[in-house]
Design a protein around this motif. Structure first.
Motif, mmCIF file in Angstrom:
data_model
loop_
_atom_site.group_PDB
_atom_site.id
_atom_site.type_symbol
_atom_site.label_atom_id
_atom_site.label_comp_id
_atom_site.label_asym_id
_atom_site.label_seq_id
_atom_site.Cartn_x
_atom_site.Cartn_y
_atom_site.Cartn_z
ATOM 1 N N PHE A 15 -2.619 6.959 -5.699
ATOM 2 C CA PHE A 15 -1.296 7.398 -5.288
ATOM 3 C C PHE A 15 -0.776 6.738 -4.016
ATOM 4 O O PHE A 15 0.392 6.375 -3.947
ATOM 5 C CB PHE A 15 -1.286 8.920 -5.099
ATOM 6 N N VAL A 16 -1.604 6.570 -3.023
ATOM 7 C CA VAL A 16 -1.123 6.093 -1.721
ATOM 8 C C VAL A 16 -1.002 4.571 -1.688
ATOM 9 O O VAL A 16 0.031 4.043 -1.256
ATOM 10 C CB VAL A 16 -2.044 6.601 -0.590
ATOM 11 N N VAL A 17 -2.008 3.869 -2.141
ATOM 12 C CA VAL A 17 -2.010 2.404 -2.044
ATOM 13 C C VAL A 17 -0.855 1.778 -2.828
ATOM 14 O O VAL A 17 -0.138 0.930 -2.284
ATOM 15 C CB VAL A 17 -3.376 1.836 -2.473
ATOM 16 N N PRO A 18 -0.613 2.149 -4.096
ATOM 17 C CA PRO A 18 0.532 1.541 -4.785
ATOM 18 C C PRO A 18 1.869 1.833 -4.113
ATOM 19 O O PRO A 18 2.761 0.988 -4.105
ATOM 20 C CB PRO A 18 0.488 2.157 -6.184
ATOM 21 N N GLN A 19 2.008 3.005 -3.534
ATOM 22 C CA GLN A 19 3.266 3.339 -2.889
ATOM 23 C C GLN A 19 3.465 2.505 -1.622
ATOM 24 O O GLN A 19 4.549 1.968 -1.394
ATOM 25 C CB GLN A 19 3.315 4.821 -2.552
ATOM 26 N N VAL A 20 2.440 2.360 -0.825
ATOM 27 C CA VAL A 20 2.551 1.609 0.434
ATOM 28 C C VAL A 20 2.707 0.117 0.163
ATOM 29 O O VAL A 20 3.610 -0.538 0.699
ATOM 30 C CB VAL A 20 1.329 1.883 1.342
ATOM 31 N N VAL A 21 1.865 -0.425 -0.686
ATOM 32 C CA VAL A 21 1.922 -1.864 -0.963
ATOM 33 C C VAL A 21 3.163 -2.196 -1.774
ATOM 34 O O VAL A 21 3.825 -3.206 -1.531
ATOM 35 C CB VAL A 21 0.634 -2.322 -1.678
ATOM 36 N N GLY A 22 3.500 -1.350 -2.742
ATOM 37 C CA GLY A 22 4.699 -1.592 -3.528
ATOM 38 C C GLY A 22 5.956 -1.549 -2.692
ATOM 39 O O GLY A 22 6.897 -2.312 -2.906
ATOM 40 N N GLU A 23 5.995 -0.660 -1.712
ATOM 41 C CA GLU A 23 7.146 -0.573 -0.819
ATOM 42 C C GLU A 23 7.267 -1.820 0.043
ATOM 43 O O GLU A 23 8.359 -2.321 0.283
ATOM 44 C CB GLU A 23 7.018 0.665 0.060
ATOM 45 N N SER A 24 6.144 -2.366 0.477
ATOM 46 C CA SER A 24 6.194 -3.564 1.309
ATOM 47 C C SER A 24 6.616 -4.795 0.506
ATOM 48 O O SER A 24 7.247 -5.694 1.036
ATOM 49 C CB SER A 24 4.849 -3.810 1.979
ATOM 50 N N VAL A 25 6.293 -4.819 -0.773
ATOM 51 C CA VAL A 25 6.692 -5.930 -1.635
ATOM 52 C C VAL A 25 8.084 -5.687 -2.207
ATOM 53 O O VAL A 25 8.784 -6.618 -2.566
ATOM 54 C CB VAL A 25 5.649 -6.135 -2.767
ATOM 55 N N GLY A 26 8.490 -4.427 -2.294
ATOM 56 C CA GLY A 26 9.796 -4.105 -2.840
ATOM 57 C C GLY A 26 9.741 -3.626 -4.276
ATOM 58 O O GLY A 26 10.722 -3.696 -4.994
ATOM 59 N N ILE A 33 1.655 0.024 -9.945
ATOM 60 C CA ILE A 33 0.452 0.381 -10.707
ATOM 61 C C ILE A 33 0.368 -0.467 -11.968
ATOM 62 O O ILE A 33 -0.699 -0.980 -12.329
ATOM 63 C CB ILE A 33 0.460 1.887 -11.036
ATOM 64 N N PHE A 34 1.506 -0.648 -12.651
ATOM 65 C CA PHE A 34 1.513 -1.461 -13.863
ATOM 66 C C PHE A 34 1.118 -2.902 -13.571
ATOM 67 O O PHE A 34 0.366 -3.516 -14.340
ATOM 68 C CB PHE A 34 2.898 -1.424 -14.515
ATOM 69 N N VAL A 35 1.614 -3.460 -12.474
ATOM 70 C CA VAL A 35 1.307 -4.851 -12.116
ATOM 71 C C VAL A 35 -0.194 -5.018 -11.883
ATOM 72 O O VAL A 35 -0.801 -5.989 -12.352
ATOM 73 C CB VAL A 35 2.127 -5.267 -10.876
ATOM 74 N N VAL A 36 -0.798 -4.083 -11.170
ATOM 75 C CA VAL A 36 -2.236 -4.178 -10.904
ATOM 76 C C VAL A 36 -3.033 -4.031 -12.194
ATOM 77 O O VAL A 36 -3.980 -4.777 -12.443
ATOM 78 C CB VAL A 36 -2.671 -3.120 -9.870
ATOM 79 N N MET A 37 -2.646 -3.093 -13.045
ATOM 80 C CA MET A 37 -3.354 -2.899 -14.319
ATOM 81 C C MET A 37 -3.207 -4.120 -15.216
ATOM 82 O O MET A 37 -4.168 -4.546 -15.861
ATOM 83 C CB MET A 37 -2.809 -1.661 -15.043
ATOM 84 N N ALA A 38 -2.016 -4.692 -15.272
ATOM 85 C CA ALA A 38 -1.805 -5.881 -16.092
ATOM 86 C C ALA A 38 -2.590 -7.073 -15.553
ATOM 87 O O ALA A 38 -3.171 -7.842 -16.322
ATOM 88 C CB ALA A 38 -0.316 -6.214 -16.161
ATOM 89 N N GLY A 39 -2.606 -7.225 -14.240
ATOM 90 C CA GLY A 39 -3.390 -8.312 -13.646
ATOM 91 C C GLY A 39 -4.865 -8.168 -13.931
ATOM 92 O O GLY A 39 -5.555 -9.147 -14.227
#
Length: 68
Positions: A15-26, A33-39
């Motif tokens: 919950f926390v890591v995707p929100q923080v990292v996703g916010e920094s990337v936009g 979460i989908f991007v990490v799972m697909a990668g």
């Protein structure tokens, strides 16, 4: 005690890591979460590591192309 630490770590990573990292990337947290799972599904551990930089670069490129 070990189970509690595993649950806290898993919930933090989910919950926390995707929100923080996703916010920094936009990216939205769901898309992050989908991007990490697909990668991970496509390229394993290197795909997970490179998922955010590649998706961030694609987002910038698409934003500039579509907002011209």
């Amino acid at each position: 005690v070990a189970i509690v630490f595993l649950l806290i770590g898993a919930s933090f990573d989910t919950f926390v890591v995707p929100q923080v990292v996703g916010e920094s990337v936009g990216l939205s947290p769901v898309l992050a979460i989908f991007v990490v799972m697909a990668g991970q599904a496509l390229f394993g551990l290197p795909g997970m590591v490179l998922a955010f930089p590649i998706s961030g670069a694609l987002k910038v490129i698409l934003d500039r192309i579509l907002n011209v």
